[in-house]
Write a protein that holds these residues in place. Structure first.
Motif, PDB file in Angstrom:
ATOM      1  N   LEU A  98     -30.158 -37.834 -46.222  1.00 52.85           N
ATOM      2  CA  LEU A  98     -29.443 -36.591 -46.507  1.00 52.85           C
ATOM      3  C   LEU A  98     -28.550 -36.686 -47.733  1.00 52.85           C
ATOM      4  O   LEU A  98     -28.523 -35.773 -48.564  1.00 52.85           O
ATOM      5  CB  LEU A  98     -28.609 -36.180 -45.292  1.00 52.85           C
ATOM      6  N   VAL A  99     -27.785 -37.792 -47.871  1.00 50.80           N
ATOM      7  CA  VAL A  99     -26.794 -37.854 -48.955  1.00 50.80           C
ATOM      8  C   VAL A  99     -26.964 -39.053 -49.877  1.00 50.80           C
ATOM      9  O   VAL A  99     -26.183 -39.226 -50.817  1.00 50.80           O
ATOM     10  CB  VAL A  99     -25.356 -37.854 -48.381  1.00 50.80           C
ATOM     11  N   GLY A 100     -27.966 -39.893 -49.643  1.00 50.95           N
ATOM     12  CA  GLY A 100     -28.186 -41.054 -50.498  1.00 50.95           C
ATOM     13  C   GLY A 100     -27.695 -42.334 -49.849  1.00 50.95           C
ATOM     14  O   GLY A 100     -26.745 -42.307 -49.057  1.00 50.95           O
ATOM     15  N   PRO A 101     -28.292 -43.474 -50.162  1.00 52.84           N
ATOM     16  CA  PRO A 101     -27.948 -44.729 -49.483  1.00 52.84           C
ATOM     17  C   PRO A 101     -26.527 -45.215 -49.733  1.00 52.84           C
ATOM     18  O   PRO A 101     -25.875 -45.732 -48.821  1.00 52.84           O
ATOM     19  CB  PRO A 101     -28.992 -45.717 -50.033  1.00 52.84           C
ATOM     20  N   TRP A 102     -26.030 -45.073 -50.975  1.00 46.37           N
ATOM     21  CA  TRP A 102     -24.675 -45.538 -51.255  1.00 46.37           C
ATOM     22  C   TRP A 102     -23.651 -44.725 -50.487  1.00 46.37           C
ATOM     23  O   TRP A 102     -22.729 -45.268 -49.855  1.00 46.37           O
ATOM     24  CB  TRP A 102     -24.380 -45.469 -52.749  1.00 46.37           C
ATOM     25  N   THR A 103     -23.808 -43.423 -50.520  1.00 41.58           N
ATOM     26  CA  THR A 103     -22.898 -42.547 -49.788  1.00 41.58           C
ATOM     27  C   THR A 103     -23.036 -42.754 -48.288  1.00 41.58           C
ATOM     28  O   THR A 103     -22.046 -42.669 -47.552  1.00 41.58           O
ATOM     29  CB  THR A 103     -23.174 -41.081 -50.147  1.00 41.58           C
ATOM     30  N   ALA A 104     -24.238 -43.034 -47.837  1.00 38.59           N
ATOM     31  CA  ALA A 104     -24.472 -43.260 -46.409  1.00 38.59           C
ATOM     32  C   ALA A 104     -23.697 -44.472 -45.905  1.00 38.59           C
ATOM     33  O   ALA A 104     -23.134 -44.446 -44.804  1.00 38.59           O
ATOM     34  CB  ALA A 104     -25.958 -43.445 -46.143  1.00 38.59           C
ATOM     35  N   VAL A 105     -23.663 -45.534 -46.696  1.00 35.43           N
ATOM     36  CA  VAL A 105     -22.885 -46.712 -46.303  1.00 35.43           C
ATOM     37  C   VAL A 105     -21.417 -46.329 -46.099  1.00 35.43           C
ATOM     38  O   VAL A 105     -20.773 -46.752 -45.129  1.00 35.43           O
ATOM     39  CB  VAL A 105     -23.014 -47.826 -47.355  1.00 35.43           C
ATOM     40  N   LEU A 106     -20.881 -45.514 -46.998  1.00 45.74           N
ATOM     41  CA  LEU A 106     -19.485 -45.088 -46.876  1.00 45.74           C
ATOM     42  C   LEU A 106     -19.283 -44.210 -45.646  1.00 45.74           C
ATOM     43  O   LEU A 106     -18.306 -44.380 -44.910  1.00 45.74           O
ATOM     44  CB  LEU A 106     -19.063 -44.330 -48.136  1.00 45.74           C
ATOM     45  N   CYS A 107     -20.194 -43.282 -45.416  1.00 46.47           N
ATOM     46  CA  CYS A 107     -20.064 -42.376 -44.269  1.00 46.47           C
ATOM     47  C   CYS A 107     -20.048 -43.146 -42.953  1.00 46.47           C
ATOM     48  O   CYS A 107     -19.174 -42.948 -42.105  1.00 46.47           O
ATOM     49  CB  CYS A 107     -21.221 -41.365 -44.261  1.00 46.47           C
ATOM     50  N   VAL A 108     -21.026 -44.022 -42.780  1.00 50.85           N
ATOM     51  CA  VAL A 108     -21.123 -44.773 -41.519  1.00 50.85           C
ATOM     52  C   VAL A 108     -19.958 -45.741 -41.384  1.00 50.85           C
ATOM     53  O   VAL A 108     -19.423 -45.935 -40.289  1.00 50.85           O
ATOM     54  CB  VAL A 108     -22.472 -45.510 -41.434  1.00 50.85           C
ATOM     55  N   SER A 109     -19.519 -46.331 -42.483  1.00 49.58           N
ATOM     56  CA  SER A 109     -18.391 -47.265 -42.431  1.00 49.58           C
ATOM     57  C   SER A 109     -17.110 -46.560 -41.990  1.00 49.58           C
ATOM     58  O   SER A 109     -16.340 -47.094 -41.182  1.00 49.58           O
ATOM     59  CB  SER A 109     -18.184 -47.924 -43.800  1.00 49.58           C
ATOM     60  N   VAL A 110     -16.886 -45.359 -42.515  1.00 45.68           N
ATOM     61  CA  VAL A 110     -15.710 -44.592 -42.106  1.00 45.68           C
ATOM     62  C   VAL A 110     -15.761 -44.300 -40.614  1.00 45.68           C
ATOM     63  O   VAL A 110     -14.755 -44.421 -39.901  1.00 45.68           O
ATOM     64  CB  VAL A 110     -15.606 -43.284 -42.918  1.00 45.68           C
ATOM     65  N   VAL A 111     -16.917 -43.916 -40.136  1.00 45.01           N
ATOM     66  CA  VAL A 111     -17.086 -43.643 -38.695  1.00 45.01           C
ATOM     67  C   VAL A 111     -16.753 -44.882 -37.870  1.00 45.01           C
ATOM     68  O   VAL A 111     -16.028 -44.808 -36.866  1.00 45.01           O
ATOM     69  CB  VAL A 111     -18.527 -43.178 -38.408  1.00 45.01           C
ATOM     70  N   LEU A 112     -17.254 -46.032 -38.287  1.00 48.44           N
ATOM     71  CA  LEU A 112     -17.027 -47.265 -37.536  1.00 48.44           C
ATOM     72  C   LEU A 112     -15.560 -47.693 -37.566  1.00 48.44           C
ATOM     73  O   LEU A 112     -15.036 -48.211 -36.574  1.00 48.44           O
ATOM     74  CB  LEU A 112     -17.916 -48.379 -38.097  1.00 48.44           C
ATOM     75  N   VAL A 113     -14.901 -47.485 -38.701  1.00 47.88           N
ATOM     76  CA  VAL A 113     -13.474 -47.821 -38.792  1.00 47.88           C
ATOM     77  C   VAL A 113     -12.672 -46.953 -37.830  1.00 47.88           C
ATOM     78  O   VAL A 113     -11.798 -47.445 -37.096  1.00 47.88           O
ATOM     79  CB  VAL A 113     -12.963 -47.646 -40.234  1.00 47.88           C
ATOM     80  N   VAL A 114     -12.929 -45.659 -37.812  1.00 44.09           N
ATOM     81  CA  VAL A 114     -12.217 -44.753 -36.914  1.00 44.09           C
ATOM     82  C   VAL A 114     -12.481 -45.132 -35.460  1.00 44.09           C
ATOM     83  O   VAL A 114     -11.555 -45.167 -34.625  1.00 44.09           O
ATOM     84  CB  VAL A 114     -12.635 -43.291 -37.175  1.00 44.09           C
ATOM     85  N   GLN A 115     -13.725 -45.420 -35.133  1.00 44.22           N
ATOM     86  CA  GLN A 115     -14.056 -45.792 -33.760  1.00 44.22           C
ATOM     87  C   GLN A 115     -13.351 -47.075 -33.335  1.00 44.22           C
ATOM     88  O   GLN A 115     -12.850 -47.175 -32.208  1.00 44.22           O
ATOM     89  CB  GLN A 115     -15.575 -45.963 -33.620  1.00 44.22           C
ATOM     90  N   ALA A 116     -13.301 -48.063 -34.219  1.00 45.38           N
ATOM     91  CA  ALA A 116     -12.686 -49.340 -33.872  1.00 45.38           C
ATOM     92  C   ALA A 116     -11.173 -49.219 -33.727  1.00 45.38           C
ATOM     93  O   ALA A 116     -10.580 -49.786 -32.798  1.00 45.38           O
ATOM     94  CB  ALA A 116     -13.039 -50.387 -34.927  1.00 45.38           C
ATOM     95  N   LEU A 117     -10.529 -48.486 -34.639  1.00 47.57           N
ATOM     96  CA  LEU A 117      -9.070 -48.427 -34.656  1.00 47.57           C
ATOM     97  C   LEU A 117      -8.493 -47.427 -33.659  1.00 47.57           C
ATOM     98  O   LEU A 117      -7.418 -47.660 -33.097  1.00 47.57           O
ATOM     99  CB  LEU A 117      -8.579 -48.085 -36.064  1.00 47.57           C
ATOM    100  N   LEU A 118      -9.185 -46.324 -33.443  1.00 47.01           N
ATOM    101  CA  LEU A 118      -8.630 -45.263 -32.619  1.00 47.01           C
ATOM    102  C   LEU A 118      -9.274 -45.140 -31.242  1.00 47.01           C
ATOM    103  O   LEU A 118      -8.663 -44.575 -30.331  1.00 47.01           O
ATOM    104  CB  LEU A 118      -8.752 -43.913 -33.339  1.00 47.01           C
ATOM    105  N   MET A 119     -10.493 -45.669 -31.080  1.00 44.31           N
ATOM    106  CA  MET A 119     -11.211 -45.451 -29.829  1.00 44.31           C
ATOM    107  C   MET A 119     -11.652 -46.744 -29.160  1.00 44.31           C
ATOM    108  O   MET A 119     -12.335 -46.709 -28.132  1.00 44.31           O
ATOM    109  CB  MET A 119     -12.427 -44.545 -30.094  1.00 44.31           C
ATOM    110  N   ALA A 120     -11.325 -47.876 -29.746  1.00 44.75           N
ATOM    111  CA  ALA A 120     -11.688 -49.184 -29.186  1.00 44.75           C
ATOM    112  C   ALA A 120     -13.194 -49.287 -28.941  1.00 44.75           C
ATOM    113  O   ALA A 120     -13.648 -49.929 -27.995  1.00 44.75           O
ATOM    114  CB  ALA A 120     -10.925 -49.440 -27.884  1.00 44.75           C
ATOM    115  N   ASP A 121     -13.956 -48.656 -29.803  1.00 37.96           N
ATOM    116  CA  ASP A 121     -15.420 -48.718 -29.713  1.00 37.96           C
ATOM    117  C   ASP A 121     -15.899 -49.715 -30.760  1.00 37.96           C
ATOM    118  O   ASP A 121     -16.053 -49.387 -31.936  1.00 37.96           O
ATOM    119  CB  ASP A 121     -16.024 -47.336 -29.969  1.00 37.96           C
ATOM    120  N   GLY A 122     -16.118 -50.965 -30.338  1.00 36.82           N
ATOM    121  CA  GLY A 122     -16.398 -52.036 -31.280  1.00 36.82           C
ATOM    122  C   GLY A 122     -15.102 -52.741 -31.627  1.00 36.82           C
ATOM    123  O   GLY A 122     -14.057 -52.095 -31.819  1.00 36.82           O
TER     124      GLY A 122
END
Length: 229
Positions: free
Chosen positions: A77-101
């Motif tokens: 949808l948005v390109g591989p470089w941007t995709a890495v950033l999108c998924v990384s942001v999601v994982l950071v939020v999940q780890a810090l705020l939701m204890a998911d990972g």
């Protein structure tokens, strides 16, 4: 696929953290070439969708559930470089705020979900886009196959990391069998979701789909050539 704290030893976690940090730094540069004023908002929408989709688990049998990883979907949808950033942001939020990972395993999770799935999924997609008929209708099936392949490959990479720095007394063969077996099934669900989402966006706004742009350019060149003739 979210790895918890303590599952891998410190050296392995530090190594994957370095890989993740390097990939994110490179992606910050690469994303500038993929996004413009018209497509930049799509990155936020993709990150939001991946975040929401990862919160929805679907049963795959024997008490096991799976959820969308989103690497291949985001890359198409948005390109591989941007995709890495999108998924990384999601994982950071999940780890810090939701204890998911785990927080100490954040580098590992970004490496597996934000790098491996993006690289493998988009790589398979690009290969299929070259060999399949040059039609927009082929974008969604190619994305689905890329998503299907990316999930078990990420599971395989995790197994390799576990063989190097696993902290849990579990037989490596059992880990490999379980990870590949269940994540192949999860990959099927990933393929279905990815194919449906990409198909819906291509049907309405193909110009906003990064993976469809080469086909649109070719179509425009063919039309211009036809006019000249």
């Amino acid at each position: 696929m979210h790895v918890p704290d303590g599952f891998l030893d410190a050296p392995t976690s530090v190594a994957t953290g370095a890989v993740a940090a390097t990939a994110v730094a490179l992606s910050l540069r690469g994303a500038r070439r993929e996004l413009d004023d018209r497509t930049a908002p799509a990155a936020g929408l993709v990150a939001t969708f991946v975040f929401a989709a990862q919160m929805i688990n679907f049963p795959v049998g024997a008490g096991t559930s799976g959820h969308l990883m989103g690497g291949a979907l985001a890359a198409v949808l948005v390109g591989p470089w941007t995709a890495v950033l999108c998924v990384s942001v999601v994982l950071v939020v999940q780890a810090l705020l939701m204890a998911d990972g785990g927080v100490t395993a954040l580098g590992t999770n970004i490496t597996l979900i934000g790098i491996v799935t993006v690289a493998v999924g988009y790589g398979v997609f690009v290969v299929l886009r070259r060999v399949l008929p040059k039609r927009l209708s082929m974008v969604a099936p190619a994305a689905a196959v890329g998503a299907l392949v990316s999930v078990p490959v990420a599971a395989l990479v995790f197994t390799l990391l576990f063989s190097v720095g696993g902290n849990v007394p579990v037989d490596l063969g059992a880990v490999l069998t379980a990870m590949l077996g269940w994540h192949t099934v999860i990959g099927i669900g990933e393929a279905v979701v990815t194919g449906l989402v990409v198909a819906s966006v291509v049907a309405t706004r193909p110009d906003l789909v990064h993976g469809a742009r080469p086909l649109l350019v070719e179509r425009e060149l063919e039309l211009r050539t036809g006019v000249v003739r």
